[in-house]
Design an enzyme around this catalytic site. Structure first.
Site, PDB file in Angstrom:
ATOM      1  N   SER A  27       0.819  -1.212   0.000  1.00  0.00           N
ATOM      2  CA  SER A  27       0.000   0.000   0.000  1.00  0.00           C
ATOM      3  C   SER A  27       0.853   1.262   0.000  1.00  0.00           C
ATOM      4  O   SER A  27       1.991   1.269   0.484  1.00  0.00           O
ATOM      5  CB  SER A  27      -0.902   0.000   1.242  1.00  0.00           C
ATOM      6  N   TYR A  30      -2.846   5.388  -3.645  1.00  0.00           N
ATOM      7  CA  TYR A  30      -3.871   6.302  -3.141  1.00  0.00           C
ATOM      8  C   TYR A  30      -3.597   7.681  -3.721  1.00  0.00           C
ATOM      9  O   TYR A  30      -2.484   8.201  -3.603  1.00  0.00           O
ATOM     10  CB  TYR A  30      -3.854   6.355  -1.608  1.00  0.00           C
ATOM     11  N   THR A  58      -6.691   2.665  -6.057  1.00  0.00           N
ATOM     12  CA  THR A  58      -7.895   2.462  -5.251  1.00  0.00           C
ATOM     13  C   THR A  58      -8.872   3.600  -5.523  1.00  0.00           C
ATOM     14  O   THR A  58      -8.518   4.774  -5.396  1.00  0.00           O
ATOM     15  CB  THR A  58      -7.549   2.395  -3.758  1.00  0.00           C
ATOM     16  N   LYS A 105      -9.009  -0.637  -8.313  1.00  0.00           N
ATOM     17  CA  LYS A 105      -9.412  -1.435  -7.161  1.00  0.00           C
ATOM     18  C   LYS A 105     -10.620  -0.766  -6.504  1.00  0.00           C
ATOM     19  O   LYS A 105     -10.528   0.351  -6.016  1.00  0.00           O
ATOM     20  CB  LYS A 105      -8.264  -1.530  -6.166  1.00  0.00           C
ATOM     21  N   HIS A 163     -14.055  -2.731  -0.639  1.00  0.00           N
ATOM     22  CA  HIS A 163     -13.089  -2.383   0.407  1.00  0.00           C
ATOM     23  C   HIS A 163     -13.392  -3.142   1.705  1.00  0.00           C
ATOM     24  O   HIS A 163     -13.296  -2.594   2.804  1.00  0.00           O
ATOM     25  CB  HIS A 163     -13.076  -0.873   0.661  1.00  0.00           C
ATOM     26  N   GLY A 183      -7.777  -9.273   2.017  1.00  0.00           N
ATOM     27  CA  GLY A 183      -6.919  -8.721   3.047  1.00  0.00           C
ATOM     28  C   GLY A 183      -7.000  -9.495   4.339  1.00  0.00           C
ATOM     29  O   GLY A 183      -6.003 -10.012   4.845  1.00  0.00           O
TER      30      GLY A 183
END
Length: 385
Positions: free
Chosen positions: A109, A132, A158, A255, A279, A333
């Site tokens: 990430s 991000y 994302t 995503k 998410h 995740g």
């Protein structure tokens, strides 16, 4: 209970709950509002039954697959998640080593706690960078260039965090990154001395991709919801995504796609993959489960782009159901985060190994020796008219 007792997702969750301070555990475990979507992500798989075939000669099973140009030894990979050194002091290092051992992809990430440069040295296999989109365009440029220089194979933007979801468990526990000490949290940390010692004696908590650009999350404690709502660019649009895709110049995915319209737009702007994802139920409560939305998205774009089903995966049969509908692979995740919290690299290796064993066994029981033999003929929907 210890790692040897963890044969499934729920047992890893139970061990993680025992080993983590309450605010940290509930950050992983929680979701938005009433957590309806979070529960639905997994229960959706119960609406479909598998119809097996027999006498197919299934001694040798090949569960490998190519996803966004990456050859994976199994059709599941570790979705990118933030803040991993809060869950275990090895953090992303443990996940990188475990995924590499199992020949599958893992994501790192923008909000990671280990830098892409270190990850490159640890993991020669396929790697995804989760982008991000920040208000700070200089930070955006730096993120892209660092991921490119570290030879990451896939970029995933994302798109479902345009503002923070209402994660009420985090509000209740006071979860922040770095952890903020309050009377309640201090008691919880004190009751988990092993976690506390590892956290305090390891290198200082940091999000190295953000350091030097923003203080939030590194020097200033914030909740993830607050970070999304204040630091990410709420004006992000399709033009921004298309430009980022072009700048990256390689395998590029969105995503957080949940509609057919958005899936088609992803194809139009040059994406090579999409993650059908909400998410983990942590953003818009009341949204559909990825599995429930999968068929219409695969029907619309499955022949043009790699469709990944992300969310709610707890069993090998869940993976086979998603692949039978038309997904190229699955990701998640929590499916490895509980295991990371429970036992670090050994936990993630065991969680992935459990899934691999289940998929192989279930393919044999389905009468399939390769993933392309799975299809909708193998499925029956319980709510069909």
């Amino acid at each position: 209970m210890n790692l040897s007792d963890c044969h499934n997702f729920q047992q890893f969750r139970k061990l993680a709950k025992r080993r983590l301070p309450s605010p940290i555990f509930h950050y992983i475990d929680g979701a938005a509002d009433d957590e309806v979507t979070y529960r639905r992500n997994t229960s959706a798989y119960d609406s479909v039954d598998l119809v097996p075939n027999v006498l197919r000669g299934v001694e040798d099973v090949d569960m490998s697959v190519e996803v966004m140009g990456q050859k994976l030894d199994m059709p599941v990979y570790c979705a990118p998640t933030a803040l991993q050194r809060l869950f275990h002091h090895e953090g992303e290092r443990a996940v990188a080593r475990a995924a590499t051992k199992h020949g599958t992809m893992f994501g790192v990430s923008s909000l990671a706690t280990v830098a892409v440069e270190e990850i490159e040295k640890l993991a020669p296999g396929p790697k995804m960078f989760q982008f991000y989109f920040h208000k700070d365009r200089g930070l955006n440029d730096a993120l892209l260039e660092r991921a490119k220089a570290a030879n990451f194979n896939v970029m995933a933007l994302t798109v479902d965090t345009i503002t923070g979801g209402n994660r009420e468990r985090d509000l209740r526990t006071g979860f922040t990154a770095p952890p903020r000490l309050t009377p309640a949290s201090l008691l919880s940390f004190a009751m988990h001395p092993s976690w506390a010692m590892n956290f305090l004696l390891s290198e200082k908590f940091d999000m190295p991709h953000l350091s030097g650009h923003v203080s939030a999350g590194t020097n200033i404690a914030v909740s993830v919801g607050e970070y999304f709502s204040t630091m990410l660019d709420q004006s992000m649009n399709w033009k921004d995504a298309e430009e980022l895709c072009a700048k990256w110049g390689g395998q590029f995915a969105l995503k957080g796609i949940m509609s057919v319209e958005d899936a088609k737009r992803a194809v139009d702007i040059g994406c090579t993959g999409i993650m059908v994802s909400n998410h983990g139920g942590r953003q818009l409560d009341g949204s559909r489960a990825p599995f429930d939305q999968l068929a219409e998205i695969c029907d619309a774009v499955g022949d043009k782009i790699d469709v990944i089903c992300e969310g709610g995966i707890q069993r090998g049969t869940h993976v086979l159901k998603a692949l039978s509908v038309g997904a190229k692979a699955c990701s998640g995740g929590r499916l490895y985060l509980y295991a990371l919290a429970a036992a670090g690299q050994a936990g993630v290796e065991k969680a992935l190994g459990n899934l691999r064993t289940e998929i192989e066994r279930d393919m044999k029981l389905m009468g399939a020796t390769a993933l392309d033999q799975l299809g909708r003929d193998n499925l029956r929907y319980r709510n069909a008219a």
